[in-house]
Write a protein that holds these residues in place. Structure first.
Motif, PDB file in Angstrom:
ATOM      1  N   ARG A   1       3.687  10.814 -15.233  1.00 61.59           N
ATOM      2  CA  ARG A   1       3.663   9.518 -14.541  1.00 61.59           C
ATOM      3  C   ARG A   1       3.743   9.696 -13.029  1.00 61.59           C
ATOM      4  N   GLN A   2       4.357  10.795 -12.585  1.00 63.47           N
ATOM      5  CA  GLN A   2       4.424  11.041 -11.143  1.00 63.47           C
ATOM      6  C   GLN A   2       3.032  11.168 -10.544  1.00 63.47           C
TER       7      GLN A   2
ATOM      8  N   MET B   1       3.795   9.121  -3.814  1.00 61.55           N
ATOM      9  CA  MET B   1       4.002  10.181  -4.803  1.00 61.55           C
ATOM     10  C   MET B   1       2.796  11.107  -4.885  1.00 61.55           C
TER      11      MET B   1
ATOM     12  N   ARG C   1       3.812   2.527  -1.984  1.00 55.14           N
ATOM     13  CA  ARG C   1       4.887   3.165  -2.759  1.00 55.14           C
ATOM     14  C   ARG C   1       4.303   4.127  -3.804  1.00 55.14           C
ATOM     15  N   ALA C   2       3.239   3.682  -4.466  1.00 50.95           N
ATOM     16  CA  ALA C   2       2.608   4.561  -5.459  1.00 50.95           C
ATOM     17  C   ALA C   2       1.956   5.759  -4.771  1.00 50.95           C
TER      18      ALA C   2
ATOM     19  N   MET D   1       1.005   3.369 -10.141  1.00 45.96           N
ATOM     20  CA  MET D   1       0.678   2.087 -10.770  1.00 45.96           C
ATOM     21  C   MET D   1       1.062   0.934  -9.857  1.00 45.96           C
TER      22      MET D   1
ATOM     23  N   PHE E   1       1.420  -3.305  -9.833  1.00 44.70           N
ATOM     24  CA  PHE E   1       1.583  -4.407 -10.777  1.00 44.70           C
ATOM     25  C   PHE E   1       1.159  -5.738 -10.166  1.00 44.70           C
TER      26      PHE E   1
ATOM     27  N   ALA F   1      11.478   7.597  -4.700  1.00 49.33           N
ATOM     28  CA  ALA F   1      10.893   8.483  -5.716  1.00 49.33           C
ATOM     29  C   ALA F   1      10.505   9.852  -5.145  1.00 49.33           C
TER      30      ALA F   1
END
Lengths: 245, 255
Positions: free
Chosen positions: A81-82, A158, A154-155, A86, A88, A106
Protein backbone atom coordinates in the motif's frame (compact mmCIF):
# COMPACT_ATOMS: atom_id res chain seq x y z
CA UNK A 1 3.16 -6.59 -25.48
CA UNK A 2 6.47 -5.80 -23.88
CA UNK A 3 5.36 -2.96 -21.66
CA UNK A 4 5.48 -3.48 -17.91
CA UNK A 5 2.25 -4.62 -16.37
CA UNK A 6 1.99 -2.80 -13.07
CA UNK A 7 -1.33 -4.18 -11.86
CA UNK A 8 -2.83 -7.36 -13.20
CA UNK A 9 -6.39 -8.19 -12.17
CA UNK A 10 -7.79 -11.66 -12.82
CA UNK A 11 -11.43 -12.68 -12.36
CA UNK A 12 -12.02 -10.23 -9.54
CA UNK A 13 -15.27 -10.76 -7.64
CA UNK A 14 -16.69 -8.91 -4.67
CA UNK A 15 -20.02 -9.88 -3.19
CA UNK A 16 -21.83 -7.99 -0.43
CA UNK A 17 -24.27 -10.65 0.71
CA UNK A 18 -26.39 -11.33 -2.36
CA UNK A 19 -25.25 -8.21 -4.18
CA UNK A 20 -22.54 -8.88 -6.73
CA UNK A 21 -20.68 -5.56 -6.74
CA UNK A 22 -17.92 -7.06 -8.87
CA UNK A 23 -18.67 -10.07 -10.98
CA UNK A 24 -15.50 -11.21 -12.66
CA UNK A 25 -13.28 -8.27 -13.64
CA UNK A 26 -10.00 -8.83 -15.46
CA UNK A 27 -7.78 -6.01 -16.58
CA UNK A 28 -4.11 -5.08 -16.89
CA UNK A 29 -2.83 -1.67 -15.88
CA UNK A 30 0.42 -0.85 -17.66
CA UNK A 31 3.10 1.40 -16.33
CA UNK A 32 2.32 4.98 -17.39
CA UNK A 33 -1.33 4.26 -18.04
CA UNK A 34 -3.96 6.77 -17.07
CA UNK A 35 -6.89 4.40 -16.85
CA UNK A 36 -10.19 6.18 -16.36
CA UNK A 37 -13.05 4.07 -15.04
CA UNK A 38 -16.53 5.35 -15.87
CA UNK A 39 -19.99 3.92 -15.47
CA UNK A 40 -23.39 4.53 -13.85
CA UNK A 41 -23.60 4.65 -10.06
CA UNK A 42 -23.74 1.18 -8.57
CA UNK A 43 -21.76 -0.26 -11.45
CA UNK A 44 -18.96 -1.35 -9.10
CA UNK A 45 -16.30 1.09 -10.27
CA UNK A 46 -15.51 2.39 -6.78
CA UNK A 47 -15.49 -1.13 -5.36
CA UNK A 48 -13.09 -2.12 -8.16
CA UNK A 49 -10.72 0.69 -7.23
CA UNK A 50 -10.92 -0.08 -3.52
CA UNK A 51 -10.12 -3.71 -4.24
CA UNK A 52 -6.87 -2.71 -5.95
CA UNK A 53 -5.27 -1.79 -2.62
CA UNK A 54 -7.43 -4.25 -0.69
CA UNK A 55 -9.47 -1.66 1.21
CA UNK A 56 -12.18 -4.08 0.11
CA UNK A 57 -11.15 -7.69 0.42
CA UNK A 58 -12.15 -9.48 -2.79
CA UNK A 59 -14.47 -12.46 -2.57
CA UNK A 60 -12.60 -14.18 -5.37
CA UNK A 61 -9.95 -13.51 -7.99
CA UNK A 62 -6.35 -12.41 -8.01
CA UNK A 63 -4.61 -9.05 -8.04
CA UNK A 64 -0.94 -8.89 -8.94
CA UNK A 65 0.89 -5.67 -8.09
CA UNK A 66 4.41 -5.44 -9.47
CA UNK A 67 4.29 -9.17 -10.03
CA UNK A 68 3.26 -10.12 -6.50
CA UNK A 69 -0.12 -11.60 -5.66
CA UNK A 70 -1.41 -9.18 -3.01
CA UNK A 71 -4.61 -11.19 -2.45
CA UNK A 72 -2.43 -13.92 -0.94
CA UNK A 73 -3.10 -13.77 2.83
CA UNK A 74 0.60 -14.30 3.49
CA UNK A 75 1.52 -11.13 1.61
CA UNK A 76 2.14 -8.03 3.77
CA UNK A 77 -0.36 -5.66 2.21
CA UNK A 78 0.86 -2.69 4.27
CA UNK A 79 4.18 -2.76 2.42
CA UNK A 80 2.47 -2.70 -0.97
CA UNK A 81 0.00 0.00 0.00
CA UNK A 82 2.96 2.32 0.53
CA UNK A 83 3.51 2.10 -3.22
CA UNK A 84 -0.16 2.71 -4.07
CA UNK A 85 -1.30 6.24 -3.30
CA UNK A 86 -5.02 6.72 -2.84
CA UNK A 87 -7.18 9.82 -3.03
CA UNK A 88 -10.71 9.74 -1.65
CA UNK A 89 -13.90 11.54 -2.56
CA UNK A 90 -14.12 12.93 0.98
CA UNK A 91 -10.40 13.92 1.15
CA UNK A 92 -9.97 12.21 4.55
CA UNK A 93 -7.24 14.54 5.73
CA UNK A 94 -6.33 14.11 9.39
CA UNK A 95 -8.13 17.01 11.09
CA UNK A 96 -6.03 16.97 14.27
CA UNK A 97 -2.77 17.66 12.42
CA UNK A 98 -1.42 20.60 10.50
CA UNK A 99 -1.05 20.21 6.75
CA UNK A 100 2.68 19.63 7.10
CA UNK A 101 2.09 16.95 9.74
CA UNK A 102 -0.49 15.33 7.46
CA UNK A 103 2.11 15.11 4.73
CA UNK A 104 5.11 13.99 6.77
CA UNK A 105 3.50 11.47 9.14
CA UNK A 106 3.59 8.46 6.84
CA UNK A 107 7.01 9.17 5.25
CA UNK A 108 8.56 9.58 8.70
CA UNK A 109 6.93 6.59 10.37
CA UNK A 110 6.90 4.18 7.43
CA UNK A 111 9.76 5.21 5.14
CA UNK A 112 11.83 6.25 8.17
CA UNK A 113 12.72 9.60 6.62
CA UNK A 114 14.11 12.20 8.99
CA UNK A 115 11.83 15.11 9.79
CA UNK A 116 13.99 17.40 7.65
CA UNK A 117 13.91 15.13 4.62
CA UNK A 118 10.16 14.56 4.93
CA UNK A 119 9.43 18.26 5.34
CA UNK A 120 11.67 19.21 2.46
CA UNK A 121 9.88 16.81 0.15
CA UNK A 122 6.47 17.89 1.45
CA UNK A 123 7.29 21.56 0.89
CA UNK A 124 8.51 20.86 -2.65
CA UNK A 125 5.26 19.13 -3.53
CA UNK A 126 3.19 21.77 -1.74
CA UNK A 127 4.91 24.46 -3.78
CA UNK A 128 4.07 22.57 -6.94
CA UNK A 129 0.35 22.57 -6.14
CA UNK A 130 0.57 26.19 -4.99
CA UNK A 131 -0.21 25.62 -1.32
CA UNK A 132 3.16 26.14 0.34
CA UNK A 133 1.74 29.02 2.39
CA UNK A 134 -0.81 26.70 4.02
CA UNK A 135 1.74 24.30 5.50
CA UNK A 136 0.92 25.27 9.07
CA UNK A 137 -2.85 25.51 8.64
CA UNK A 138 -5.27 22.84 9.80
CA UNK A 139 -7.46 21.03 7.25
CA UNK A 140 -10.61 22.73 8.55
CA UNK A 141 -9.18 26.09 7.43
CA UNK A 142 -8.96 25.02 3.78
CA UNK A 143 -11.49 24.95 0.96
CA UNK A 144 -12.58 21.66 -0.56
CA UNK A 145 -10.35 22.07 -3.59
CA UNK A 146 -7.36 22.89 -1.41
CA UNK A 147 -8.07 19.88 0.79
CA UNK A 148 -8.16 17.58 -2.20
CA UNK A 149 -4.90 18.96 -3.57
CA UNK A 150 -3.35 18.36 -0.14
CA UNK A 151 -4.74 14.82 -0.16
CA UNK A 152 -3.05 14.22 -3.52
CA UNK A 153 0.22 15.60 -2.17
CA UNK A 154 -0.11 13.41 0.94
CA UNK A 155 -0.26 10.32 -1.27
CA UNK A 156 2.61 11.60 -3.43
CA UNK A 157 4.84 12.10 -0.40
CA UNK A 158 5.10 8.33 -0.15
CA UNK A 159 6.58 8.25 -3.65
CA UNK A 160 4.03 5.74 -4.98
CA UNK A 161 4.23 3.76 -8.22
CA UNK A 162 0.54 4.17 -8.92
CA UNK A 163 -2.13 6.63 -7.82
CA UNK A 164 -5.72 5.54 -7.26
CA UNK A 165 -8.38 8.25 -7.44
CA UNK A 166 -11.85 7.50 -6.10
CA UNK A 167 -14.15 10.19 -7.54
CA UNK A 168 -11.75 12.95 -6.45
CA UNK A 169 -13.92 15.83 -7.64
CA UNK A 170 -17.41 14.56 -6.78
CA UNK A 171 -17.58 16.27 -3.38
CA UNK A 172 -16.29 19.62 -4.66
CA UNK A 173 -18.06 22.82 -5.52
CA UNK A 174 -18.05 23.20 -9.33
CA UNK A 175 -15.58 26.09 -9.35
CA UNK A 176 -13.04 24.01 -7.44
CA UNK A 177 -13.08 21.01 -9.75
CA UNK A 178 -10.67 22.65 -12.17
CA UNK A 179 -7.82 23.20 -9.71
CA UNK A 180 -7.88 19.53 -8.68
CA UNK A 181 -8.07 18.26 -12.25
CA UNK A 182 -5.11 20.50 -13.15
CA UNK A 183 -2.99 18.84 -10.50
CA UNK A 184 -4.02 15.43 -11.81
CA UNK A 185 -3.25 16.45 -15.39
CA UNK A 186 0.24 17.55 -14.43
CA UNK A 187 0.73 14.29 -12.60
CA UNK A 188 -0.28 12.36 -15.72
CA UNK A 189 2.09 14.42 -17.83
CA UNK A 190 4.96 13.47 -15.54
CA UNK A 191 4.24 9.86 -16.34
CA UNK A 192 2.51 8.76 -13.15
CA UNK A 193 0.45 5.61 -13.52
CA UNK A 194 -3.10 6.45 -12.50
CA UNK A 195 -6.39 4.68 -12.08
CA UNK A 196 -9.18 7.23 -11.87
CA UNK A 197 -12.83 6.65 -11.08
CA UNK A 198 -14.64 9.79 -12.16
CA UNK A 199 -17.68 11.38 -13.72
CA UNK A 200 -15.52 14.01 -15.43
CA UNK A 201 -15.78 12.93 -19.04
CA UNK A 202 -13.69 15.88 -20.15
CA UNK A 203 -10.82 14.63 -18.02
CA UNK A 204 -11.25 11.08 -19.35
CA UNK A 205 -11.13 12.31 -22.91
CA UNK A 206 -8.25 14.71 -22.47
CA UNK A 207 -5.94 12.92 -20.06
CA UNK A 208 -6.91 9.26 -20.14
CA UNK A 209 -4.81 6.85 -22.13
CA UNK A 210 -7.63 4.34 -21.89
CA UNK A 211 -11.18 4.37 -20.65
CA UNK A 212 -12.89 1.46 -18.96
CA UNK A 213 -16.68 1.39 -18.95
CA UNK A 214 -18.21 -0.70 -16.19
CA UNK A 215 -21.77 -1.76 -15.56
CA UNK A 216 -23.31 -4.27 -13.15
CA UNK A 217 -19.94 -5.36 -11.81
CA UNK A 218 -18.41 -6.13 -15.18
CA UNK A 219 -16.21 -4.34 -17.67
CA UNK A 220 -18.51 -3.75 -20.61
CA UNK A 221 -16.17 -1.92 -22.91
CA UNK A 222 -12.60 -0.73 -22.86
CA UNK A 223 -10.81 1.43 -25.39
CA UNK A 224 -8.84 4.57 -26.04
CA UNK A 225 -10.84 7.68 -25.11
CA UNK A 226 -11.31 8.89 -28.68
CA UNK A 227 -12.53 5.47 -29.85
CA UNK A 228 -14.74 4.86 -26.84
CA UNK A 229 -16.48 8.23 -26.87
CA UNK A 230 -16.92 8.62 -30.62
CA UNK A 231 -17.49 5.03 -31.53
CA UNK A 232 -19.19 3.14 -28.68
CA UNK A 233 -19.92 -0.48 -29.54
CA UNK A 234 -22.26 -1.79 -26.85
CA UNK A 235 -25.81 -0.52 -26.45
CA UNK A 236 -25.26 -0.07 -22.73
CA UNK A 237 -22.41 2.39 -23.34
CA UNK A 238 -24.38 4.17 -26.05
CA UNK A 239 -27.32 4.85 -23.72
CA UNK A 240 -24.91 5.87 -20.91
CA UNK A 241 -23.10 8.35 -23.13
CA UNK A 242 -26.36 9.67 -24.53
CA UNK A 243 -27.48 10.49 -20.99
CA UNK A 244 -24.37 12.29 -19.82
CA UNK A 245 -22.99 14.03 -22.91
CA UNK B 1 -51.39 22.65 70.03
CA UNK B 2 -48.10 20.80 69.61
CA UNK B 3 -47.45 22.69 66.41
CA UNK B 4 -47.97 25.99 68.18
CA UNK B 5 -45.50 24.92 70.85
CA UNK B 6 -42.87 24.06 68.25
CA UNK B 7 -43.12 27.46 66.67
CA UNK B 8 -42.59 29.04 70.04
CA UNK B 9 -39.49 26.94 70.64
CA UNK B 10 -38.20 27.85 67.19
CA UNK B 11 -38.53 31.57 67.88
CA UNK B 12 -36.93 31.05 71.23
CA UNK B 13 -33.93 29.46 69.49
CA UNK B 14 -33.62 32.36 67.09
CA UNK B 15 -33.75 34.75 70.04
CA UNK B 16 -30.97 32.96 71.88
CA UNK B 17 -28.94 32.78 68.67
CA UNK B 18 -28.98 36.55 68.32
CA UNK B 19 -28.35 36.98 72.00
CA UNK B 20 -25.27 34.78 71.82
CA UNK B 21 -24.20 36.51 68.66
CA UNK B 22 -24.19 39.91 70.33
CA UNK B 23 -22.62 38.68 73.52
CA UNK B 24 -19.94 36.83 71.53
CA UNK B 25 -20.96 33.49 72.95
CA UNK B 26 -21.51 31.98 69.51
CA UNK B 27 -18.02 32.77 68.34
CA UNK B 28 -16.59 31.34 71.47
CA UNK B 29 -18.61 28.17 70.94
CA UNK B 30 -17.53 27.87 67.30
CA UNK B 31 -13.95 28.48 68.27
CA UNK B 32 -14.14 25.80 70.93
CA UNK B 33 -15.67 23.34 68.51
CA UNK B 34 -13.02 24.13 65.92
CA UNK B 35 -10.19 23.62 68.37
CA UNK B 36 -11.77 20.46 69.69
CA UNK B 37 -12.29 19.07 66.19
CA UNK B 38 -9.01 19.90 64.50
CA UNK B 39 -6.37 21.02 67.04
CA UNK B 40 -6.75 18.83 70.12
CA UNK B 41 -4.69 15.67 69.77
CA UNK B 42 -3.58 16.83 66.30
CA UNK B 43 -6.88 15.56 64.90
CA UNK B 44 -6.36 17.52 61.67
CA UNK B 45 -3.88 14.82 60.76
CA UNK B 46 -6.78 12.41 60.20
CA UNK B 47 -7.86 14.70 57.39
CA UNK B 48 -4.44 15.32 55.84
CA UNK B 49 -3.42 11.67 56.09
CA UNK B 50 -6.80 10.70 54.69
CA UNK B 51 -6.42 13.22 51.87
CA UNK B 52 -3.09 11.68 50.89
CA UNK B 53 -4.67 8.22 50.80
CA UNK B 54 -7.65 9.48 48.78
CA UNK B 55 -5.38 11.21 46.26
CA UNK B 56 -3.13 8.17 45.96
CA UNK B 57 -6.03 5.77 45.46
CA UNK B 58 -7.83 8.07 43.01
CA UNK B 59 -4.70 8.82 40.98
CA UNK B 60 -3.60 5.22 40.47
CA UNK B 61 -7.18 4.04 39.99
CA UNK B 62 -7.60 6.60 37.21
CA UNK B 63 -4.40 5.36 35.54
CA UNK B 64 -5.50 1.75 35.85
CA UNK B 65 -8.96 2.70 34.58
CA UNK B 66 -7.50 4.45 31.53
CA UNK B 67 -5.27 1.50 30.65
CA UNK B 68 -8.06 -1.07 31.05
CA UNK B 69 -10.60 1.21 29.44
CA UNK B 70 -8.59 1.95 26.30
CA UNK B 71 -7.63 -1.70 25.79
CA UNK B 72 -11.21 -2.89 26.19
CA UNK B 73 -12.51 -0.06 24.00
CA UNK B 74 -10.08 -0.87 21.19
CA UNK B 75 -11.00 -4.55 21.33
CA UNK B 76 -14.72 -3.74 21.26
CA UNK B 77 -14.42 -1.16 18.47
CA UNK B 78 -12.21 -3.46 16.41
CA UNK B 79 -14.77 -6.21 16.76
CA UNK B 80 -17.59 -3.91 15.70
CA UNK B 81 -15.65 -2.52 12.71
CA UNK B 82 -13.99 -5.66 11.42
CA UNK B 83 -15.71 -8.63 13.07
CA UNK B 84 -12.39 -9.88 14.43
CA UNK B 85 -11.36 -10.62 18.05
CA UNK B 86 -14.65 -12.43 18.78
CA UNK B 87 -13.43 -14.29 21.88
CA UNK B 88 -11.74 -11.26 23.46
CA UNK B 89 -14.80 -9.16 22.73
CA UNK B 90 -16.97 -11.75 24.46
CA UNK B 91 -14.92 -11.46 27.65
CA UNK B 92 -14.90 -7.67 27.43
CA UNK B 93 -18.67 -7.66 27.22
CA UNK B 94 -18.95 -9.85 30.31
CA UNK B 95 -16.54 -7.56 32.16
CA UNK B 96 -18.52 -4.45 31.29
CA UNK B 97 -21.86 -6.06 32.11
CA UNK B 98 -20.73 -7.35 35.51
CA UNK B 99 -18.89 -4.19 36.56
CA UNK B 100 -21.62 -1.83 35.51
CA UNK B 101 -24.30 -4.14 36.88
CA UNK B 102 -23.06 -4.27 40.48
CA UNK B 103 -22.39 -1.54 43.07
CA UNK B 104 -18.81 -0.43 43.49
CA UNK B 105 -18.98 -0.98 47.27
CA UNK B 106 -19.89 -4.63 46.69
CA UNK B 107 -17.00 -4.96 44.22
CA UNK B 108 -14.63 -3.43 46.75
CA UNK B 109 -15.82 -5.80 49.48
CA UNK B 110 -15.58 -8.84 47.20
CA UNK B 111 -12.03 -8.00 46.13
CA UNK B 112 -10.94 -7.43 49.73
CA UNK B 113 -12.82 -10.16 51.57
CA UNK B 114 -13.23 -12.82 48.87
CA UNK B 115 -10.40 -12.55 46.36
CA UNK B 116 -7.67 -11.53 48.80
CA UNK B 117 -9.55 -13.26 51.62
CA UNK B 118 -6.87 -14.11 54.14
CA UNK B 119 -3.88 -12.62 52.37
CA UNK B 120 -2.16 -9.80 54.18
CA UNK B 121 -2.36 -7.05 51.64
CA UNK B 122 -2.12 -3.28 51.52
CA UNK B 123 -5.63 -1.88 51.71
CA UNK B 124 -4.91 1.03 49.42
CA UNK B 125 -3.69 -1.47 46.81
CA UNK B 126 -7.03 -3.26 47.05
CA UNK B 127 -8.85 0.05 46.73
CA UNK B 128 -6.78 1.05 43.67
CA UNK B 129 -7.53 -2.31 42.10
CA UNK B 130 -11.25 -2.16 42.84
CA UNK B 131 -11.79 1.44 41.71
CA UNK B 132 -9.48 1.02 38.71
CA UNK B 133 -11.30 -2.07 37.49
CA UNK B 134 -14.61 -0.36 38.11
CA UNK B 135 -13.62 2.82 36.31
CA UNK B 136 -12.16 0.82 33.40
CA UNK B 137 -15.59 -0.44 32.42
CA UNK B 138 -17.02 3.07 32.21
CA UNK B 139 -13.95 4.46 30.45
CA UNK B 140 -14.18 1.58 27.96
CA UNK B 141 -17.71 2.48 26.96
CA UNK B 142 -16.87 6.18 26.72
CA UNK B 143 -13.78 5.57 24.57
CA UNK B 144 -15.53 2.97 22.41
CA UNK B 145 -18.15 5.57 21.58
CA UNK B 146 -15.34 8.01 20.80
CA UNK B 147 -13.57 5.60 18.46
CA UNK B 148 -16.77 4.70 16.62
CA UNK B 149 -17.62 8.38 16.19
CA UNK B 150 -14.51 8.90 14.03
CA UNK B 151 -15.34 8.73 10.34
CA UNK B 152 -14.42 5.40 8.74
CA UNK B 153 -12.59 7.39 6.05
CA UNK B 154 -9.87 8.22 8.59
CA UNK B 155 -9.08 4.55 9.07
CA UNK B 156 -9.13 4.02 5.29
CA UNK B 157 -6.84 6.97 4.69
CA UNK B 158 -4.36 5.69 7.26
CA UNK B 159 -4.44 2.16 5.89
CA UNK B 160 -4.11 3.37 2.30
CA UNK B 161 -0.86 5.13 3.22
CA UNK B 162 0.52 1.82 4.43
CA UNK B 163 -0.04 2.08 8.18
CA UNK B 164 -1.18 -1.15 9.78
CA UNK B 165 -4.31 -1.30 11.91
CA UNK B 166 -2.55 -0.61 15.23
CA UNK B 167 -0.49 2.28 13.82
CA UNK B 168 -3.59 3.87 12.30
CA UNK B 169 -5.37 3.55 15.64
CA UNK B 170 -2.43 5.07 17.49
CA UNK B 171 -1.51 7.97 15.21
CA UNK B 172 -4.85 8.85 13.67
CA UNK B 173 -7.95 7.44 15.35
CA UNK B 174 -7.17 7.56 19.08
CA UNK B 175 -5.93 11.20 19.22
CA UNK B 176 -9.17 12.33 17.62
CA UNK B 177 -11.31 10.00 19.72
CA UNK B 178 -9.55 11.12 22.89
CA UNK B 179 -10.27 14.74 22.13
CA UNK B 180 -13.95 13.99 21.53
CA UNK B 181 -14.43 12.05 24.75
CA UNK B 182 -12.36 14.28 27.02
CA UNK B 183 -15.37 15.99 28.66
CA UNK B 184 -16.95 12.62 29.39
CA UNK B 185 -13.64 11.23 30.66
CA UNK B 186 -13.14 14.26 32.92
CA UNK B 187 -16.58 13.64 34.33
CA UNK B 188 -15.74 9.98 34.93
CA UNK B 189 -12.60 10.96 36.87
CA UNK B 190 -14.57 13.35 39.04
CA UNK B 191 -17.04 10.58 39.80
CA UNK B 192 -14.17 8.20 40.56
CA UNK B 193 -12.51 10.65 42.96
CA UNK B 194 -15.72 10.94 44.94
CA UNK B 195 -16.45 7.22 44.75
CA UNK B 196 -13.25 6.46 46.64
CA UNK B 197 -15.07 7.83 49.70
CA UNK B 198 -16.51 4.35 50.29
CA UNK B 199 -13.00 3.03 50.96
CA UNK B 200 -13.92 3.06 54.65
CA UNK B 201 -15.85 -0.15 54.03
CA UNK B 202 -12.54 -2.04 54.03
CA UNK B 203 -11.27 0.12 56.91
CA UNK B 204 -8.96 2.10 54.67
CA UNK B 205 -8.45 5.51 56.29
CA UNK B 206 -9.19 7.84 53.41
CA UNK B 207 -10.42 11.41 53.67
CA UNK B 208 -14.04 10.50 54.42
CA UNK B 209 -13.04 7.91 56.99
CA UNK B 210 -10.69 10.45 58.58
CA UNK B 211 -13.52 12.91 59.05
CA UNK B 212 -15.72 10.17 60.41
CA UNK B 213 -13.07 9.13 62.95
CA UNK B 214 -12.92 12.72 64.24
CA UNK B 215 -16.70 12.72 64.51
CA UNK B 216 -16.50 9.56 66.59
CA UNK B 217 -13.90 11.09 68.92
CA UNK B 218 -15.56 14.45 69.51
CA UNK B 219 -19.26 13.56 69.12
CA UNK B 220 -19.44 16.66 66.99
CA UNK B 221 -20.60 16.09 63.40
CA UNK B 222 -20.84 19.48 61.78
CA UNK B 223 -17.20 20.55 61.69
CA UNK B 224 -15.45 17.40 60.46
CA UNK B 225 -18.06 16.46 57.86
CA UNK B 226 -18.33 19.96 56.40
CA UNK B 227 -14.53 20.10 56.30
CA UNK B 228 -14.43 16.80 54.41
CA UNK B 229 -17.08 18.01 51.97
CA UNK B 230 -15.18 21.27 51.34
CA UNK B 231 -11.95 19.40 50.63
CA UNK B 232 -13.71 17.15 48.08
CA UNK B 233 -15.29 20.22 46.51
CA UNK B 234 -11.92 21.93 46.20
CA UNK B 235 -10.36 18.80 44.65
CA UNK B 236 -13.13 18.48 42.09
CA UNK B 237 -12.89 22.16 41.19
CA UNK B 238 -9.14 21.89 40.66
CA UNK B 239 -9.63 18.74 38.57
CA UNK B 240 -12.34 20.42 36.46
CA UNK B 241 -10.07 23.36 35.86
CA UNK B 242 -7.28 21.21 34.47
CA UNK B 243 -9.62 19.09 32.34
CA UNK B 244 -11.06 22.31 30.94
CA UNK B 245 -7.61 23.64 30.13
CA UNK B 246 -6.59 20.42 28.38
CA UNK B 247 -9.84 20.51 26.41
CA UNK B 248 -9.18 24.03 25.19
CA UNK B 249 -5.64 23.14 24.20
CA UNK B 250 -6.75 20.11 22.19
CA UNK B 251 -9.56 22.03 20.55
CA UNK B 252 -7.06 24.31 18.85
CA UNK B 253 -7.23 22.27 15.65
CA UNK B 254 -11.01 22.69 15.25
CA UNK B 255 -11.34 26.16 13.90
Amino acid sequence: MTTDVLIKVEGLKKHFGKLKALDGVSVDIQKGDVAVVIGPSGSGKSTFLRCLNLLEVPTDGKIYFEGIDITDPKCDINKHRQKMGMVFQQFNLFPHMTILKNLTLAPMKLLKLSQEEAEKRAMELLTRVGLADRANSYPSQLSGGQKQRIAIVRALCMNPDVMLFDEPTSALDPEMVGEVLDVMKNLAKEGMTMVVVTHEMGFAREVGTRVIFMDEGKIVEENTPSELFTNPKSDRLKTFLAKIL
Amino acid sequence: MEFYLRILIFFDKIKSFFQSLFSGELFIEIREKFINTFIVGDRWKYLTDGLVVTLKVAFFAVLLGIVIGFIVAIIRATNINTGKLKVLNFFCKIYITVIRGTPVVVQLLIIYFVIFASAKIDKSFVAILAFGINSGAYVAEIVRGGILSIDIGQMEAGRSLGFNYVQTMWYIILPQAFKNVLPALGNEFIVLLKETSVSGYIALQDLTKGGDIIRGRTFESFMPLIAVALIYLALVMILSYFVGRLERRLRNSDH
